[in-house]
Write a protein that holds these residues in place. Structure first.
Motif, PDB file in Angstrom:
ATOM      1  N   GLN A 226      93.334   2.999-113.442  1.00  0.00           N
ATOM      2  CA  GLN A 226      92.697   4.272-113.075  1.00  0.00           C
ATOM      3  C   GLN A 226      91.183   4.188-113.258  1.00  0.00           C
ATOM      4  OE1 GLN A 226      94.849   6.980-115.593  1.00  0.00           O
ATOM      5  NE2 GLN A 226      96.728   6.846-114.359  1.00  0.00           N
ATOM      6  N   ARG A 227      90.741   3.544-114.359  1.00  0.00           N
ATOM      7  CA  ARG A 227      89.298   3.362-114.579  1.00  0.00           C
ATOM      8  C   ARG A 227      88.698   2.464-113.495  1.00  0.00           C
ATOM      9  NH1 ARG A 227      91.089   2.416-119.826  1.00  0.00           N
ATOM     10  NH2 ARG A 227      90.490   0.187-119.712  1.00  0.00           N
ATOM     11  N   ALA A 228      89.436   1.410-113.130  1.00  0.00           N
ATOM     12  CA  ALA A 228      88.951   0.506-112.078  1.00  0.00           C
ATOM     13  C   ALA A 228      88.835   1.247-110.746  1.00  0.00           C
ATOM     14  CB  ALA A 228      89.901  -0.685-111.937  1.00  0.00           C
ATOM     15  N   LEU A 229      89.805   2.098-110.452  1.00  0.00           N
ATOM     16  CA  LEU A 229      89.777   2.861-109.202  1.00  0.00           C
ATOM     17  C   LEU A 229      88.608   3.838-109.187  1.00  0.00           C
ATOM     18  CD1 LEU A 229      91.031   3.774-106.512  1.00  0.00           C
ATOM     19  CD2 LEU A 229      92.516   5.316-107.845  1.00  0.00           C
ATOM     20  N   GLN A 230      88.402   4.518-110.299  1.00  0.00           N
ATOM     21  CA  GLN A 230      87.299   5.475-110.375  1.00  0.00           C
ATOM     22  C   GLN A 230      85.962   4.780-110.156  1.00  0.00           C
ATOM     23  OE1 GLN A 230      87.090   7.509-114.142  1.00  0.00           O
ATOM     24  NE2 GLN A 230      85.652   9.059-113.414  1.00  0.00           N
ATOM     25  N   TRP A 231      85.781   3.606-110.779  1.00  0.00           N
ATOM     26  CA  TRP A 231      84.537   2.844-110.602  1.00  0.00           C
ATOM     27  C   TRP A 231      84.398   2.372-109.165  1.00  0.00           C
ATOM     28  CZ3 TRP A 231      83.453  -2.134-109.055  1.00  0.00           C
ATOM     29  CH2 TRP A 231      82.155  -2.597-109.288  1.00  0.00           C
ATOM     30  N   ALA A 232      85.475   1.883-108.572  1.00  0.00           N
ATOM     31  CA  ALA A 232      85.420   1.340-107.210  1.00  0.00           C
ATOM     32  C   ALA A 232      85.125   2.424-106.182  1.00  0.00           C
ATOM     33  CB  ALA A 232      86.739   0.648-106.875  1.00  0.00           C
ATOM     34  N   GLU A 233      85.712   3.613-106.367  1.00  0.00           N
ATOM     35  CA  GLU A 233      85.510   4.702-105.400  1.00  0.00           C
ATOM     36  C   GLU A 233      84.087   5.237-105.452  1.00  0.00           C
ATOM     37  OE1 GLU A 233      89.893   6.712-104.753  1.00  0.00           O
ATOM     38  OE2 GLU A 233      88.696   7.401-106.446  1.00  0.00           O
TER      39      GLU A 233
ATOM     40  N   LEU B 268      81.598  -1.618-103.111  1.00  0.00           N
ATOM     41  CA  LEU B 268      81.950  -3.031-103.225  1.00  0.00           C
ATOM     42  C   LEU B 268      83.315  -3.341-102.629  1.00  0.00           C
ATOM     43  CD1 LEU B 268      81.111  -5.817-104.410  1.00  0.00           C
ATOM     44  CD2 LEU B 268      82.295  -5.149-106.522  1.00  0.00           C
ATOM     45  N   MET B 269      84.277  -2.439-102.818  1.00  0.00           N
ATOM     46  CA  MET B 269      85.658  -2.724-102.448  1.00  0.00           C
ATOM     47  C   MET B 269      85.954  -2.357-100.994  1.00  0.00           C
ATOM     48  SD  MET B 269      86.886  -4.114-105.110  1.00  0.00           S
ATOM     49  CE  MET B 269      86.420  -4.279-106.838  1.00  0.00           C
ATOM     50  N   THR B 270      86.839  -3.134-100.395  1.00  0.00           N
ATOM     51  CA  THR B 270      87.306  -2.857 -99.035  1.00  0.00           C
ATOM     52  C   THR B 270      88.390  -1.788 -99.086  1.00  0.00           C
ATOM     53  OG1 THR B 270      89.066  -4.507 -99.113  1.00  0.00           O
ATOM     54  CG2 THR B 270      86.877  -5.266 -98.424  1.00  0.00           C
ATOM     55  N   PRO B 271      88.724  -1.156 -97.956  1.00  0.00           N
ATOM     56  CA  PRO B 271      89.798  -0.151 -97.945  1.00  0.00           C
ATOM     57  C   PRO B 271      91.126  -0.685 -98.480  1.00  0.00           C
ATOM     58  CG  PRO B 271      88.520  -0.008 -95.930  1.00  0.00           C
ATOM     59  CD  PRO B 271      88.022  -1.212 -96.664  1.00  0.00           C
ATOM     60  N   SER B 272      91.480  -1.921 -98.137  1.00  0.00           N
ATOM     61  CA  SER B 272      92.757  -2.465 -98.614  1.00  0.00           C
ATOM     62  C   SER B 272      92.724  -2.675-100.124  1.00  0.00           C
ATOM     63  CB  SER B 272      93.081  -3.779 -97.903  1.00  0.00           C
ATOM     64  OG  SER B 272      92.114  -4.775 -98.206  1.00  0.00           O
TER      65      SER B 272
END
Length: 686
Positions: free
Chosen positions: A633-640, A644-648
């Motif tokens: 969840q922390r990784a998702l919050q940072w990525a959103e 840096l991250m792709t949609p997939s």
């Protein structure tokens, strides 16, 4: 561990090495210790070369060249091998060094060459000395002994002779214990005030934390050269040292700047990055000065350091008084050195064209091989009742440490299940694998350079999560090791073998076997060797037949091509091409029962890849679940919050964040670990 305990342990190591190679105890002892010295960076190269003059006045056990040929390392051994720990007296030590000095003095002379058989390896080395000794500015004499050095010898001062420096070093029982346990024969402790009369002005570059603190300073070129002169390659973080040995020579551009534009050096050069486990500072007139360093490691700027040292020795320190080198110093808490220094090294070098393989000491390949070796039982050989393991030593000293705290009964059980003769080090594995991959000339370059090429191969093959490297690969590697070590023993005992070129004969004979099979559409059945835990007599006999031809041809070809030192000739790819065209490999035609078709071998590899892919996914799922939903969840919050991250990649993070309602599949788990690594590299704190 007491001196007596380690003396017994060392004796067992030497005995295991001697049994594995059918070599004499002195040679086994010398190779065991010298290989550890190369790994530690204390020396750059060791070439076995046992020579004793008939009257006993000259003796060496091996040699090596370092620092672009400016340094000559010579080795002599005083091995007792008895039950009690003996003391090496000053008289015995001085006698050993006199024999080495006499060799340096007499070997380049024509009278020595006339008296030695031209087929003996010492003849080629003596010819090389005659040609190159004038360019050598330092000779280091290493005395290796299983005795303890007498306390009356406090230091061994160097001396100047014939315009070059002679340095003397005794590696006694206690030094060897430190070396084999930690790869560090002694602490690197640098007292700048003692060496140079003052400390280095520096600037604290960040707010110190419990783990590290950073500083900026400028170190005079002459200081850096003197420090490198004292501790040599041990100053270079292992990955950087290996990279430099494999890839580069002293940078001509850096040297030219020092000699022609010294005042522009600071402007042109990026400086060095270094780490230390401890640093001591003093305030002088309001200026913070660095006065002491412990366990200094140069993690970026090895090329700069080596080039400055080259000028220091080769050009008599020309212009070094005008050279200033900027240095970034990170002081790392001692218990975090092993984990953080390699990472700092990798990031510090990210601006250069350095692949992941260049930082191979932390590669997950090692972790996997270690894990397989601890759980995979080898079949009991014919006549034996107990199954054993082949112990992969990912880090020096692992084998000894694994049994260090066991009760006597448990230690006997450990020794029975993990025989010392079945320990495989990283460099052992690299030597075997590169031989079977048809790179014998690379193997002949020595353990460090060969290991780097091995690292390149593994680093490239690991890109798909290492599906090639599973249980089947490990069994094949062990089978190759069994063949390799058996041939070493048999060559040593062969009536046609004199002395000196066993290592070259073994790697080239096996490589010729692989070359022959490649042309005939066949492959060795490694599973057969694994199940028997021994090669067939047909394989051994055929390899010995070809090895005898190799022994003769490498000497002949070196002469034809005008190379005096056969050992140096064997490092050249031209030597490999010459052998492929001159050696009769028809002896390998009688190996039908030991061979499979290349189609069958390829099919087995495909099956092994599928099996390892499933294993990877199961292991990845376990890691993903163990990290927990909150982590993802922390990784998702940072990525959103970033780009840096792709949609997939965002989608697979959303799946993990919903655990335990949804559990990622094996494929998704593998991708999640890749995404987490990408986030950490991108600045996420975890």
């Amino acid at each position: 561990m007491t001196d007596a305990d380690f003396h017994v342990e060392l004796g067992q190591m030497v005995a295991a090495r001697g049994m594995a190679t059918a070599d004499f105890s002195v040679a086994a002892f010398t190779e065991l210790v010298s290989e550890a010295l190369v790994d530690s960076g204390a020396v750059q190269e060791f070439v076995p070369l046992s020579f004793r003059s008939p009257n006993g006045s000259m003796r060496i056990e091996g040699y090596g060249l370092a620092d672009e040929g400016l340094t000559l390392d010579l080795f002599i051994a005083e091995f007792d091998g008895g039950d009690e720990v003996e003391t090496l007296t000053r008289a015995a030590m001085e006698s050993c060094f006199r024999r080495v000095e006499r060799f340096v003095s007499d070997a380049p002379k024509q009278a020595f060459l006339d008296a030695v058989d031209v087929g003996h390896p010492v003849w080629g080395f003596a010819r090389q000395l005659a040609d190159q000794l004038q360019s050598v500015s330092r000779i280091r004499c290493h005395l290796l002994t299983d005795k303890t050095l007498t306390g009356s010898v406090k230091e061994l001062p160097s001396m100047q002779q014939d315009g070059r420096e002679h340095v003397y070093r005794v590696w006694d029982l206690r030094s060897i214990q430190r070396l084999l346990a930690s790869s560090e024969p002694e602490e690197i402790e640098i007292d700048l005030v003692e060496m140079f009369g003052t400390g280095l002005p520096c600037l604290a570059a960040n707010a110190s934390t419990a783990d590290s603190a950073s500083y900026l300073t400028v170190i005079p070129g002459a200081w850096l050269a003197s420090i490198y002169d004292r501790w040599s390659g041990r100053l270079l973080e292992q990955n950087v040292r290996t990279f430099l040995q494999a890839k580069g020579k002293v940078n001509k551009g850096i040297r030219r700047t020092i000699l022609e534009e010294p005042d522009m050096f600071f402007a042109y050069n990026n400086g060095i990055s270094a780490t230390a486990s401890e640093a001591e500072f003093a305030q002088e007139d309001g200026v913070l000065r660095l006065v002491k360093l412990r366990h200094l490691q140069i993690v970026n700027g090895g090329q700069t350091t080596a080039s400055i040292f080259n000028v220091f020795k080769k050009d008599k320190a020309a212009n070094l008084d005008r050279i200033q080198v900027q240095m970034k110093l990170s002081v790392i808490r001692p218990e975090l050195v092993d984990s953080l220094v390699p990472r700092i090294s990798q990031y510090a070098n990210s601006q250069n064209k350095v692949s992941d393989a260049d930082f191979f000491s932390n590669h997950p390949f090692h972790v996997r091989m270690e894990g397989i070796s601890r759980r995979l039982w080898a079949p009991a050989p014919e006549g034996a009742l107990v199954q054993t393991r082949w112990f992969y030593e990912r880090a020096r000293g692992q084998y000894a440490n694994a049994a260090a705290w066991l009760t006597p009964a448990r230690k006997r059980e450990f020794d029975l299940q993990n025989p010392r003769s079945q320990v495989i080090t990283k460099t052992d594995l690299a030597k075997v694998v590169m031989t079977f991959r048809g790179q014998p000339h690379t193997v002949c370059y020595g353990s460090q350079k060969n290991f780097m090429q091995f690292a390149e191969y593994v680093g490239e093959a690991w890109k798909d999560e290492g599906v090639d490297f599973g249980d089947a690969w490990f069994r094949g590697a062990v089978a190759g090791t069994i063949i390799f070590r058996t041939l070493e023993r048999q060559v040593q005992k062969a009536d046609w073998y004199s002395q000196g070129y066993r290592a070259q004969i073994v790697t080239y004979a096996i490589a010729l076997l692989q070359y022959h099979l490649g042309k005939t559409g066949q492959a060795l059945d490694f599973e057969r060797t694994w199940k028997r835990q021994a090669p067939s007599s047909e394989i051994v006999d055929a390899l010995l037949s070809v090895g005898e031809q190799v022994n003769k041809r490498i000497v002949e070809a070196a002469s034809v091509y005008g190379i005096a030192n056969v050992t140096e000739w064997c490092k050249r790819e031209r030597c490999w091409e010459d052998l492929k065209s001159h050696i009769d490999t028809s002896a390998f035609q009688a190996l039908d029962s030991d061979l499979v078709s290349t189609e069958a071998a390829t099919s087995s590899k495909r099956a092994a890849r599928k099996e390892q892919k499933v294993t990877n996914e199961v292991e990845a799922q376990t890691q993903v679940v163990n990290r927990g939903a909150a982590y993802w969840q922390r990784a998702l919050q940072w990525a959103e919050a970033g780009t840096l991250m792709t949609p997939s990649e965002l989608e697979v993070l959303r799946i993990a964040a919903r655990m335990p309602r949804v559990v990622p599949s094996g494929f998704q788990a593998v991708k999640l670990l890749q995404v987490a690594a990408k986030a950490l590299d991108g600045g996420w704190s975890g």
